[in-house]
Write a protein that holds these residues in place. Structure first.
Motif, short mmCIF file in Angstrom:
data_model
loop_
_atom_site.label_atom_id
_atom_site.label_comp_id
_atom_site.label_asym_id
_atom_site.label_seq_id
_atom_site.Cartn_x
_atom_site.Cartn_y
_atom_site.Cartn_z
N GLU A 16 0.67 -1.17 -0.11
CA GLU A 16 0.06 -0.13 -0.18
C GLU A 16 0.84 1.35 -0.18
OE1 GLU A 16 -3.97 -0.97 2.36
OE2 GLU A 16 -2.19 -0.77 3.61
N LYS A 19 2.22 1.67 -3.39
CA LYS A 19 1.31 2.36 -4.27
C LYS A 19 0.92 3.78 -3.87
CE LYS A 19 -2.28 1.19 -7.28
NZ LYS A 19 -1.85 0.78 -8.71
N LEU A 20 1.00 4.25 -2.76
CA LEU A 20 0.82 5.39 -2.55
C LEU A 20 1.86 6.35 -3.11
CD1 LEU A 20 -0.12 7.91 -0.64
CD2 LEU A 20 0.94 7.12 0.99
N GLN A 22 3.85 5.57 -5.68
CA GLN A 22 3.65 5.56 -6.85
C GLN A 22 2.63 6.62 -7.59
OE1 GLN A 22 2.08 1.79 -8.46
NE2 GLN A 22 4.04 1.32 -9.13
N LEU A 23 1.31 6.78 -6.93
CA LEU A 23 0.38 7.37 -7.22
C LEU A 23 0.64 9.00 -7.08
CD1 LEU A 23 -2.87 5.33 -5.98
CD2 LEU A 23 -1.90 5.72 -8.26
N ARG A 25 3.49 10.36 -7.01
CA ARG A 25 4.64 10.78 -8.13
C ARG A 25 3.90 11.08 -9.37
NH1 ARG A 25 8.18 6.77 -5.95
NH2 ARG A 25 7.54 5.40 -7.36
N LYS A 26 2.66 10.55 -9.71
CA LYS A 26 2.12 10.66 -10.98
C LYS A 26 1.21 11.92 -11.08
CE LYS A 26 1.11 6.04 -12.33
NZ LYS A 26 0.45 4.97 -12.94
N MET A 28 -1.36 12.29 -8.74
CA MET A 28 -2.85 12.00 -8.59
C MET A 28 -3.39 12.65 -7.44
SD MET A 28 -4.00 8.18 -8.93
CE MET A 28 -5.74 7.78 -8.98
N ALA A 32 -8.60 10.94 -4.97
CA ALA A 32 -8.51 9.63 -6.14
C ALA A 32 -7.45 8.59 -5.31
CB ALA A 32 -7.90 10.13 -7.46
N ILE A 33 -6.57 9.14 -4.81
CA ILE A 33 -5.53 8.18 -4.14
C ILE A 33 -6.38 7.57 -3.19
CG2 ILE A 33 -3.49 8.07 -2.55
CD1 ILE A 33 -2.19 10.32 -4.33
N VAL A 36 -8.62 4.86 -4.19
CA VAL A 36 -7.65 3.36 -4.98
C VAL A 36 -7.25 2.80 -3.89
CG1 VAL A 36 -5.69 2.92 -5.90
CG2 VAL A 36 -6.93 4.69 -7.13
N ILE A 55 0.99 15.59 -2.09
CA ILE A 55 0.02 15.20 -3.04
C ILE A 55 -0.82 16.62 -3.38
CG2 ILE A 55 -2.24 14.03 -2.85
CD1 ILE A 55 -0.93 12.06 -0.85
#
Length: 59
Positions: A16, A19-20, A22-23, A25-26, A28, A32-33, A36, A55
């Motif tokens: 998790e 994934k946090l 990753q998101l 960095r994109k 998001m 939304a995060i 997900v 974020i």
């Protein structure tokens, strides 16, 4: 009406956290995060702060 999260105060699992990161960095949005990861926005915000992530505050 606020969504009810069943995972109240559950510890973060390594996948998790990955994934946090990753998101985030994109670029998001927080909402939304949270969706997900099936965690509250507050929980995601707190974990990101602990990990030094920024974020997007878009909704």
């Amino acid at each position: 009406m606020a969504e009810k999260f069943e995972r109240h105060r559950q510890p973060w699992k390594p996948d998790e956290i990955q994934k946090l990161h990753q998101l985030a960095r994109k670029g998001m949005a927080l909402k939304a995060i949270a969706k997900v990861l099936t965690r509250s926005e507050e929980s995601v915000k707190q974990r990101a702060k602990e990990d030094g992530l920024s974020i997007a505050k878009l909704h």
